[in-house]
Design a protein around this motif. Structure first.
Motif, PDB file in Angstrom:
ATOM      1  N   GLN A   1       0.832  -1.209   0.000  1.00  0.00           N
ATOM      2  CA  GLN A   1       0.000   0.000   0.000  1.00  0.00           C
ATOM      3  C   GLN A   1       0.866   1.260   0.000  1.00  0.00           C
ATOM      4  O   GLN A   1       0.587   2.224  -0.718  1.00  0.00           O
ATOM      5  N   LEU A   2       1.914   1.255   0.810  1.00  0.00           N
ATOM      6  CA  LEU A   2       2.816   2.410   0.870  1.00  0.00           C
ATOM      7  C   LEU A   2       3.494   2.656  -0.470  1.00  0.00           C
ATOM      8  O   LEU A   2       3.603   3.794  -0.924  1.00  0.00           O
TER       9      LEU A   2
ATOM     10  N   ARG B   1       1.237   4.430  -2.815  1.00  0.00           N
ATOM     11  CA  ARG B   1       1.075   5.848  -2.495  1.00  0.00           C
ATOM     12  C   ARG B   1       2.311   6.669  -2.851  1.00  0.00           C
ATOM     13  O   ARG B   1       2.212   7.878  -3.044  1.00  0.00           O
ATOM     14  N   MET B   2       3.472   6.025  -2.870  1.00  0.00           N
ATOM     15  CA  MET B   2       4.722   6.764  -3.067  1.00  0.00           C
ATOM     16  C   MET B   2       5.356   6.511  -4.435  1.00  0.00           C
ATOM     17  O   MET B   2       6.517   6.829  -4.643  1.00  0.00           O
TER      18      MET B   2
ATOM     19  N   THR C   1       9.035  10.199   4.876  1.00  0.00           N
ATOM     20  CA  THR C   1       7.842  10.006   4.056  1.00  0.00           C
ATOM     21  C   THR C   1       7.109   8.728   4.458  1.00  0.00           C
ATOM     22  O   THR C   1       5.880   8.715   4.557  1.00  0.00           O
TER      23      THR C   1
ATOM     24  N   GLN D   1       3.298   8.535   5.886  1.00  0.00           N
ATOM     25  CA  GLN D   1       2.276   7.729   5.228  1.00  0.00           C
ATOM     26  C   GLN D   1       1.690   6.676   6.164  1.00  0.00           C
ATOM     27  O   GLN D   1       0.480   6.417   6.135  1.00  0.00           O
TER      28      GLN D   1
END
Length: 125
Positions: A98-99, A102-103, A117, A121
């Motif tokens: 998931q991270l 997002r990144m 970061t 998150q």
């Protein structure tokens, strides 16, 4: 990077610029035990071979595991290069996937930026 979802449902992560050593793994496991005093831990190590990563089989790691009988249980999961590890097997892998989503397309100049970061998150979950 080493990551874990502990019995208290907290996410623990360790990152460093150089490869992890067996001493780093021992330190990470000790910290997990320290943060989860009365709970047993299930550790899932993934690898592409039957023996797993060398640091997982080191004397230091084996000594720690023997010194805490019943406290830390280790399972090894093997996967193929084509399939990769399924994220559902290990909650830390699911969170990490998931991270990464997002990144994506973000460039970090150093480990500190990445760590900051990732921490931001994780706090959004």
């Amino acid at each position: 990077m080493a990551a874990a979802v502990a019995p208290n449902e907290r996410f623990y992560v360790a990152g460093q610029a150089q490869p992890f050593t067996s001493g780093d793994i021992v330190c990470f496991l000790k910290k997990l035990c320290g943060h989860n005093h009365r709970k047993n831990l299930l550790i899932i190590w993934r690898g592409r071979s039957a023996d797993g990563a060398t640091i997982h089989r080191s004397q230091a790691v084996e000594y720690l595991l023997r010194s805490k009988p019943g406290r830390i249980h280790v399972e090894k999961y093997l996967f193929t290069v084509q399939s990769g590890p399924p994220p559902w097997l290990n909650p830390a892998e699911l969170l990490w996937s998931q991270l990464k989503g997002r990144m994506k397309n973000v460039t970090f100049m150093n480990l500190e930026q990445l760590t900051k970061t990732v921490t931001q998150q994780i706090n959004l979950f």
